[in-house]
Enzyme design. Structure first.
Site, short mmCIF file in Angstrom:
data_model
loop_
_atom_site.label_atom_id
_atom_site.label_comp_id
_atom_site.label_asym_id
_atom_site.label_seq_id
_atom_site.Cartn_x
_atom_site.Cartn_y
_atom_site.Cartn_z
N GLU A 259 0.88 -1.17 0.00
CA GLU A 259 0.00 0.00 0.00
C GLU A 259 0.91 1.22 0.00
OE1 GLU A 259 -1.76 3.13 0.48
OE2 GLU A 259 -1.70 2.64 2.61
N CYS A 293 -1.80 9.06 2.29
CA CYS A 293 -1.59 8.51 0.95
C CYS A 293 -2.75 8.86 0.04
CB CYS A 293 -1.37 7.00 1.01
SG CYS A 293 -2.71 6.09 1.80
#
Length: 526
Positions: A259, A293
């Site tokens: 991720e 993110c």
């Protein structure tokens, strides 16, 4: 399990099978980024062999843990949810102190752990396999989910407890043992969360906590993979490091769960509710100081509404309060001095053809570079919000993740152009479009490369029962959260049971059916 009775912030050690390990070594000081004089924890960093040792311990413990019935493992997840809920305010306050996240966001982060536990506590009763019909008589086929084994989880510190829960909760539920290496600058938060996991009833050695530098972690992971004591790697962090971990795991025929970063686009169409779009851009662009993110990377605004949208957003950003994260602020400090230095480099990418909006200055907020309405301690790592107008698709600011309170802005004329711009960076994590036209929303969803699409909502905001993850430079297609993450922490096992009393050979001893494929309907039926 046995473990220390309290969190001693004077000195934090790695804990393997519940016991302090590698108590001698270099020291890392985790400090409050809003007030760096406030020492949160002294952390003893372990050498590379700590990862391998923790994985060997986990491998031994995992054999027994996998035999615990899955519904019982689900009860431990339920216990964890209740423990986190009971300690919500204390854990959130620690996250705010150690990482500078505004307290309401920290409370939301802790709530996400509770939501994750609430979702997965029942999955212990739903780790379904299937019964499958055989092509031969007196034979039955089955499929089963089985644990992967030992999972090494390496996490960043911008979401120091929620993101680790995305790995730990399903991994443990599925019968895996875990070695967790958190970010050094989130050590106290990690230790506090680990304490709650252990107290939920987890046997000794099933979760092990290792504090180490990134380089030593990579070396230790390499050794553990070579020794065959790691079966799955989960990593949340930068794309550059994710590429190295992916390459390392690939040499051992493993597929990690990666991720990574994002350069998340938001398209504002002529049929957008501009007030709503501005609100979404403000939150996703500058919430958590742009250190998610999923933070907004580039605004792609239609030419017809560009001037009005930019004017509204500029006013909102200029009016936003920045400062002490325990107060009512849009965002607090950057995570630490390392992230501040990195963001300083990003500000150097601003070029002459750009127009900067959003604040009274650029860079760190100081007495000589003040911010109107600032409410923090100037010793903290506070930075002005920046809107960079006029970015081009060849600009580094357009192509790279900036990881700070900076949003790029460009314009478009046709939807195809907007979608092309949305995909141009090569990242593929989150995206957003503001429109009242369903056809536009669905065309955008169909062609954007991002794994997550929001319509009339910001690029930020995950829910515990939806898949989370990215494509391209944002990840390798693995997904966290919801039932989809079970595929990361289990492997499918098939079994065939032949009770015919004789050897039946697949594809050979199969009854055949003889059709008359030459038959055609008579003319009278046509």
């Amino acid at each position: 399990m046995e473990h220390t009775s309290m969190i001693n912030t004077t000195e934090l050690y790695s804990l393997i099978a519940g016991q302090p390990a590698f108590t001698e070594g270099p020291e890392y000081e985790s400090r409050n980024p809003a007030r760096p004089s406030d020492l949160v924890a002294r952390v003893r960093l372990a050498p590379p062999e700590a990862i391998e040792q923790a994985c060997r311990t986990a491998k031994t413990a995992q054999a027994d843990w996998a035999l615990v019935p899955a519904p019982v493992r689900g009860r431990i997840v339920a216990n964890l949810g209740r423990l986190v809920e009971a300690n919500k305010e204390a854990l959130a306050a620690l996250v705010t102190r150690e990482n500078g996240k505004p307290l309401p966001e920290a409370l939301g982060e802790v709530q996400e752990i509770v939501d994750t536990c609430d979702f997965f506590l029942g999955e212990g009763r739903r780790l379904y396999g299937q019964t499958v019909p055989s092509e031969m008589p007196d034979k039955q086929l089955f499929t089963f989910r089985v644990p992967v084994g030992v999972t090494t989880v390496i996490t960043a510190g911008n979401f120091p407890v929620a993101v680790p829960s995305w790995y730990l909760v399903p991994a443990l539920l599925c019968g895996n043992a875990v070695v967790w290496k958190p970010a050094e600058y989130a050590s106290a938060s990690a230790r506090a969360f680990a304490e709650l996991v252990w107290r939920a009833g987890l046997p000794s050695g099933v979760l092990n906590l290792v504090f180490a530098t990134g380089d030593d972690t990579f070396e230790g992971l390499s050794r553990a993979l070579e020794a065959g004591v790691v079966d799955k790697v989960g990593f949340t962090g930068s794309t550059a490091v994710g590429e190295r971990i992916g390459e390392l795991c690939g040499r051992h025929l493993q597929t990690p769960c990666l991720e990574l970063g994002g350069k998340n686009p938001m398209v504002v169409t002529p049929r957008a509710d501009l007030d709503l779009a501005v609100e979404g851009a403000l939150f996703s662009g500058f919430g958590t100081a742009g250190q998610r993110c999923t933070s907004l990377g580039t605004l792609i605004v239609h030419e017809d509404v560009r001037d009005e949208f930019v004017d509204r957003l500029d006013k909102e950003v200029n009016a936003a309060v920045i400062g002490e994260p325990t107060g009512d602020v849009l965002y607090g400090p950057l995570l630490n001095d390392r992230f501040a230095e990195s963001f300083e480099s990003v500000l150097g990418w601003i070029d002459e053809h750009h127009t900067v909006r959003g604040s009274t200055g650029i860079g760190r907020i100081t007495e000589d570079n003040p911010r109107a309405g600032f409410q923090g301690d100037l010793s903290g790592f506070y930075y002005h919000p920046v809107i960079v107008d006029g970015v081009r698709r060849t600009d580094r600011l357009f192509l790279e993740e900036t990881f700070g309170p900076l949003v790029c802005l460009t314009t478009y004329r046709e939807l195809d152009e907007a979608i092309d711009l949305a995909n141009a960076s090569g990242y593929g994590l989150s995206s957003s479009i503001y429109t009242s036209d369903p056809a536009t929303a669905f065309r955008f969803r169909q062609r954007v490369g991002a794994a997550m699409v929001s319509v009339n909502n910001s690029t930020s905001g995950a829910e515990a029962h939806l898949p989370f993850g990215g494509n391209g430079r944002s990840g390798n297609g693995s997904r966290q959260s919801g039932v989809w993450v079970l595929d990361q922490f289990t492997r499918w096992q098939s079994m065939n049971w032949d009770f015919s009393g004789k050897l039946q050979k697949a594809q050979l001893d199969v009854a055949t059916v003889e059709p008359d494929l030459s038959y055609r309907l008579p003319d009278r039926f046509v």
